[in-house]
Design a protein around this motif. Structure first.
Motif, short mmCIF file in Angstrom:
data_model
loop_
_atom_site.label_atom_id
_atom_site.label_comp_id
_atom_site.label_asym_id
_atom_site.label_seq_id
_atom_site.Cartn_x
_atom_site.Cartn_y
_atom_site.Cartn_z
N PHE A 63 20.69 74.91 -80.67
CA PHE A 63 20.04 74.78 -82.81
C PHE A 63 21.05 73.51 -83.30
N ILE A 64 22.68 74.11 -82.40
CA ILE A 64 24.50 73.05 -82.71
C ILE A 64 23.44 72.04 -82.58
N GLY A 65 23.70 70.90 -83.49
CA GLY A 65 24.26 69.08 -83.07
C GLY A 65 25.35 68.69 -82.24
N ARG A 66 26.27 69.85 -82.12
CA ARG A 66 27.37 69.12 -81.05
C ARG A 66 28.72 69.81 -81.43
N ALA A 67 29.59 69.80 -79.98
CA ALA A 67 30.17 71.48 -79.67
C ALA A 67 31.89 70.50 -79.39
N VAL A 68 32.63 71.45 -80.17
CA VAL A 68 33.89 71.21 -80.08
C VAL A 68 34.38 72.19 -79.12
N LEU A 69 35.22 71.92 -78.02
CA LEU A 69 36.03 72.69 -76.96
C LEU A 69 37.26 72.76 -77.46
N ILE A 70 37.31 74.30 -77.67
CA ILE A 70 38.85 74.45 -77.88
C ILE A 70 39.82 75.56 -76.69
N ARG A 71 41.10 75.33 -76.36
CA ARG A 71 40.89 76.36 -75.12
C ARG A 71 43.31 75.59 -74.95
N GLU A 72 43.72 76.83 -75.47
CA GLU A 72 44.83 77.38 -75.79
C GLU A 72 45.20 76.21 -76.21
N GLY A 73 44.78 76.04 -77.25
CA GLY A 73 45.34 75.30 -78.91
C GLY A 73 45.30 74.06 -78.39
#
Length: 246
Positions: free
Chosen positions: A190-200
């Motif tokens: 259901f999300i249209g966009r993914a933002v991935l974060i790792r170690e800031g």
């Protein structure tokens, strides 16, 4: 539009919690913010809301976020921010007084959907019900940007899935949701966009439509981006085992 430029945040005697974050959040998106525990998801949201000091720039429609425009943002977290001795209707009355765009219709609809009581002090509800009520307030406030930080931590899967279906049905075209979670499969549809974060640091930012051309789902994309860490850990454990055998 929320614009974040060169955002840094560090805690005393620790490495940077956020390191050079650049991110744009236009109106009308449902964005999943993915990362492991300690990746910086909560810190990022609290910086946007002005709850933490930071270095860098965060603006809302070109203006710094202050008391003058903070009502355009709402926040739901499993840490809870309601008045435990007040019942639901008293909260609605309080929000109507302080937020002119508070939606009584949405509030009542969500209260009925989750079968929450109107006259019981919120502090006496179950943990799952408290989480639901927190989300109801955030969605009913009338904000353009709704930030949700692991809003259903500890809730059963059925309540979470029901909520995601409801969310798609009630959002207006100008409303943006930023949802922090590590439950990839549950929200990827259901999300249209993914933002991935790792170690800031942001290590991925892509829309579902862009992935269609590559024949990938958001779930596949996210797992691929994180796979190198799993491989690195497995190799380290293997090396440790080899040393033990020497």
């Amino acid at each position: 539009m929320i614009e974040i430029k060169n955002l840094y945040k560090s805690y005393l005697s620790e490495r940077n919690a956020l390191s050079g974050i650049d991110l744009t959040l236009p109106r009308g998106e449902i964005v999943g913010l993915f990362g492991e525990n300690g990746a910086g998801k909560t810190t990022l949201m609290k910086c946007i809301l002005g709850l933490l000091p930071y270095h860098g720039e965060i603006t809302l429609d070109g203006e710094r976020i202050t008391h003058r425009n903070i009502a355009s943002l709402s926040f739901a977290t499993s840490e809870h921010s309601f008045f435990p001795s007040l019942h639901a209707q008293a909260h609605a009355d309080f929000y109507r007084e302080h937020f002119p765009r508070f939606s009584v219709t949405r509030f009542r609809g969500l209260m009925d959907f989750f079968s929450l009581p109107y006259g019981k002090p919120i502090g006496r509800l179950s943990t799952g019900q408290k989480n639901q009520f927190e989300v109801i307030l955030a969605l009913s406030q009338g904000a353009d940007y709704i930030l949700m930080d692991e809003p259903f931590a500890g809730n059963d899967i059925f309540n979470r899935e029901d909520f995601y279906k409801v969310l798609l049905g009630i959002l207006e075209p100008n409303e943006t949701v930023l949802l922090s979670t590590h439950l990839i499969e549950e929200v990827s549809d259901f999300i249209g966009r993914a933002v991935l974060i790792r170690e800031g640091k942001i290590i991925g930012d892509i829309t579902a439509s862009a992935l269609e051309d590559e024949g990938l789902s958001l779930t596949q994309y996210i797992k691929q981006r994180y796979q190198y860490r799993a491989d690195r850990v497995a190799k380290a454990l293997g090396d440790m085992g080899a040393k033990d055998c020497d």
